[in-house]
Design a protein around this motif. Structure first.
Motif, PDB file in Angstrom:
ATOM      1  N   GLY A   1      19.484 -28.598  13.152  1.00 32.12           N
ATOM      2  CA  GLY A   1      18.684 -28.998  14.301  1.00 32.12           C
ATOM      3  C   GLY A   1      17.953 -27.827  14.914  1.00 32.12           C
ATOM      4  O   GLY A   1      18.180 -26.659  14.571  1.00 32.12           O
TER       5      GLY A   1
ATOM      6  N   ASP B   1      22.233 -34.473  15.862  1.00 33.05           N
ATOM      7  CA  ASP B   1      22.076 -35.011  17.213  1.00 33.05           C
ATOM      8  C   ASP B   1      23.391 -35.328  17.911  1.00 33.05           C
ATOM      9  O   ASP B   1      23.493 -35.216  19.128  1.00 33.05           O
TER      10      ASP B   1
ATOM     11  N   GLN C   1      27.639 -34.696  22.290  1.00 34.13           N
ATOM     12  CA  GLN C   1      26.234 -34.336  22.208  1.00 34.13           C
ATOM     13  C   GLN C   1      26.115 -32.823  22.110  1.00 34.13           C
ATOM     14  O   GLN C   1      27.080 -32.086  22.280  1.00 34.13           O
TER      15      GLN C   1
ATOM     16  N   HIS D   1      18.839 -35.055  21.697  1.00 29.29           N
ATOM     17  CA  HIS D   1      18.558 -34.892  20.280  1.00 29.29           C
ATOM     18  C   HIS D   1      18.191 -33.445  19.984  1.00 29.29           C
ATOM     19  O   HIS D   1      17.656 -32.734  20.841  1.00 29.29           O
TER      20      HIS D   1
ATOM     21  N   GLN E   1      17.450 -32.937  16.277  1.00 33.46           N
ATOM     22  CA  GLN E   1      16.818 -33.079  14.973  1.00 33.46           C
ATOM     23  C   GLN E   1      15.304 -33.194  15.083  1.00 33.46           C
ATOM     24  O   GLN E   1      14.597 -33.094  14.082  1.00 33.46           O
ATOM     25  N   THR E   2      14.816 -33.373  16.297  1.00 29.09           N
ATOM     26  CA  THR E   2      13.411 -33.185  16.628  1.00 29.09           C
ATOM     27  C   THR E   2      13.371 -32.277  17.851  1.00 29.09           C
ATOM     28  O   THR E   2      14.284 -32.307  18.683  1.00 29.09           O
TER      29      THR E   2
ATOM     30  N   ALA F   1      13.643 -31.701  23.434  1.00 20.47           N
ATOM     31  CA  ALA F   1      14.420 -32.594  24.293  1.00 20.47           C
ATOM     32  C   ALA F   1      14.643 -31.979  25.670  1.00 20.47           C
ATOM     33  O   ALA F   1      14.760 -30.764  25.829  1.00 20.47           O
TER      34      ALA F   1
ATOM     35  N   LEU G   1      22.171 -44.157  23.040  1.00 20.29           N
ATOM     36  CA  LEU G   1      22.569 -42.921  22.372  1.00 20.29           C
ATOM     37  C   LEU G   1      24.009 -42.954  21.911  1.00 20.29           C
ATOM     38  O   LEU G   1      24.531 -41.971  21.414  1.00 20.29           O
TER      39      LEU G   1
END
Length: 560
Positions: free
Chosen positions: A175, A460, A484, A506, A508-509, A512, A541
């Protein structure tokens, strides 16, 4: 490229490896012609900015700190040299009293040599206690980013409240380092990194469901060139650079800085012949020092490195930074969760006898409001089995029960005012009470443990309701769990320590936002954690259904 006024530096001729500190008046003096020539020649042969790994500071004292950089115009070079010619370079540094970088209070030069990966470690002293400073470096016409740092309060004063964050476990492939960026935006006074700063695996070895979001460069780290390249890949991340530039750091390693679940001179898989493991350990230690803002007391000597140490923040807090890898006995019954009688063996130690004696002696001598242990693996008991058998992690303090008992008894006998253990490693947020007897539900609480989730390891993760977490039901001294990514931001005051468990939805993108999932308080002279805030779980989530014990254990299993 931002350029410094030529009046901002005084170049002095030094022998290779020397470090000089000059007063501010000299630092602002007009350079002579020879100095001007030295400035123009300093970066000869470099066509690209050598400060691509940023800057860092660490190990603050009441009159100074370490400032660090490493020259690497090509950070991902396979030979680990970062694109630097194989010769020493003279690097100029300055420390400022103001954020606009106008008032120089210390300046000098340091030699960045190829033998130490062209890293620079400057131990700055003679500064005022309990205040902010800024710093940067210069090589010829190239100027580094500026970093913010600070000194600790005077040893005889309490000082104001301390904003301290702690983090662990940043797997680059799993990530983005968004939590590092959000931490920097919280402007802490101090950051503790509790291990797994980087991971050793080659790409496509340690993967998350759906696939990794970015790849490691190079093979699994086993050589000095490999560890240097891997550290450079992590340091080149701009979110990590922002966190380093925001505050001084106290760092300790865990396992992945060398090899998953290593123990002293024993690799993860002792059943497989690894005749080069000690050479690998030496390379990993050397690269770790080269890439961290550590004092010269931590310069490695062969396969050994002095990493456990004590940092005092005035009379408010003493940080006992531990090394639970270099001196431990090998894990009993394997590395995972086991019902293992050998875990009770009084001869087994996770710290080694010398570090244990050093720590207990530190408890006896402490006069701090808060004694804080910065260390790697879960300290309190964490039973994995609702039945009579005790199934615990052999890689954590549960695998070294007598060692934990001696240290806990040590702070109790020393009448430590407030004992707080900070932990990383397990890729989830936890909070719990510490006891002398975990099998007695009504037994005396003698300390508090706060555990930081990962920065990115595991991807994530998922929001969760602590009430459904099996570990909390089996272990009533454990009060909180969340899976998280994020960090813990604390405020240390005279009468209480407040811990905000910060999370991002998150990793993985990128990009946030961060929020506080829960807040816990430890009150002065009242051991144990007390929850004061819990944000309800976001259904979008959460995982489907309540997480099982097996799910939780699997999140912590690093071995591919």
């Amino acid at each position: 490229m931002q350029r410094l006024d030529r009046r901002s530096f005084l170049v002095t001729g030094l022998a290779a490896g020397a470090i000089a500190t000059v007063p501010a008046a000299s630092a602002l003096a007009e350079p002579d012609p020879a100095a001007e020539t030295a400035l123009s020649l300093a970066s000869r042969g470099l066509r690209t900015d050598p400060f691509q790994l940023g800057v860092a500071s660490g190990d603050p004292d009441h009159d100074g700190f370490v400032i660090w950089t490493r020259l690497a115009p090509q950070p991902l070079a396979e030979d680990g040299a970062g694109g630097m010619p194989s010769r020493p370079f003279t690097v100029l540094w300055q420390v400022y009293a103001d954020e606009r970088l106008r008032h120089v209070v210390r300046a000098g030069v340091a030699i960045a040599s190829p033998e130490w990966g062209h890293s620079v470690h400057v131990e700055v002293g003679g500064l005022q206690p309990g205040r902010e400073y800024w710093y940067r470096f210069r090589l010829g016409s190239y100027v580094s980013p500026a970093g913010r740092t600070r000194t600790a309060p005077h040893p005889l004063t309490l000082g104001g409240p301390l904003s301290m964050a702690f983090v662990s476990c940043a797997q680059y492939e799993h990530g983005y380092f968004t939590s590092y960026r959000r931490l920097a935006e919280d402007h802490p006074d101090l950051v503790l990194h509790l291990g797994d700063y980087q991971y050793e695996y080659t790409k496509d070895t340690y993967t998350i469901p759906g696939g990794n979001v970015r790849d490691h460069e190079g093979p699994e780290t086993e050589t000095l060139a490999g560890y240097r390249q891997r550290h450079a890949q992590y340091k080149a991340d701009l979110d990590l650079q922002a966190a380093h530039a925001a505050a001084p750091w106290l760092v300790v390693w865990d396992d992945h800085e060398l090899d998953n679940n290593w123990a002293d001179e024993v690799p993860e898989r002792p059943d497989i012949p690894q005749p080069n493991f000690l050479a690998r350990r030496e390379a990993a230690f050397r690269a770790y020092y080269e890439n961290m803002p550590l004092r010269r007391t931590s310069v490695p000597r062969g396969i050994d490195m002095q990493l456990y140490r004590r940092i005092r923040w005035g009379r408010l807090a003493t940080f006992h930074m531990l090394d639970t890898r270099q001196f431990r006995d090998d894990q009993a019954c394997g590395d995972g969760f086991r019902d293992c009688p050998a875990a009770l063996d009084p001869a087994r130690s996770i710290t080694g006898p010398e570090q244990e004696a050093w720590l207990i002696d530190g408890f006896r001598q402490s006069r701090a409001q808060w004694d804080i242990l910065g260390q790697q693996v879960f300290f309190g008991q964490r039973d994995n089995n609702a039945g009579p058998a005790k199934v615990t992690s052999m890689d954590a303090w549960d695998g070294y029960v007598a060692s934990r008992q001696r240290i806990t008894q040590g702070w109790v006998d020393a009448k430590v005012r407030n004992a707080v253990v900070l932990t990383g490693d397990v890729h989830a947020h936890w909070a719990g009470d510490l006891k002398l007897d975990y099998d007695d539900p009504d037994g005396r609480v003698v300390g508090s443990e706060l555990v930081a989730t990962s920065i990115s390891t595991g991807g994530d993760g998922a929001d969760s309701d602590p009430a459904t977490q099996p570990f909390l039901k089996i272990n009533p001294h454990l009060k909180f769990y969340n899976n998280q990514r994020g960090y813990v931001l604390t405020k240390v005051e005279r009468d209480q320590l407040t811990a905000d468990f910060r999370v991002v939805p998150h990793v993985q993108t990128p990009g946030a936002a961060v929020h506080t999932k829960a807040t816990f308080v430890v009150e002065d002279r009242v051991p144990g954690v007390r929850q004061t805030y819990l944000r309800p779980a976001d259904p979008a989530l959460r995982t489907t259904g309540a997480p099982t014990i097996e799910d939780t254990v699997r999140l912590e299993t690093d071995r591919p």
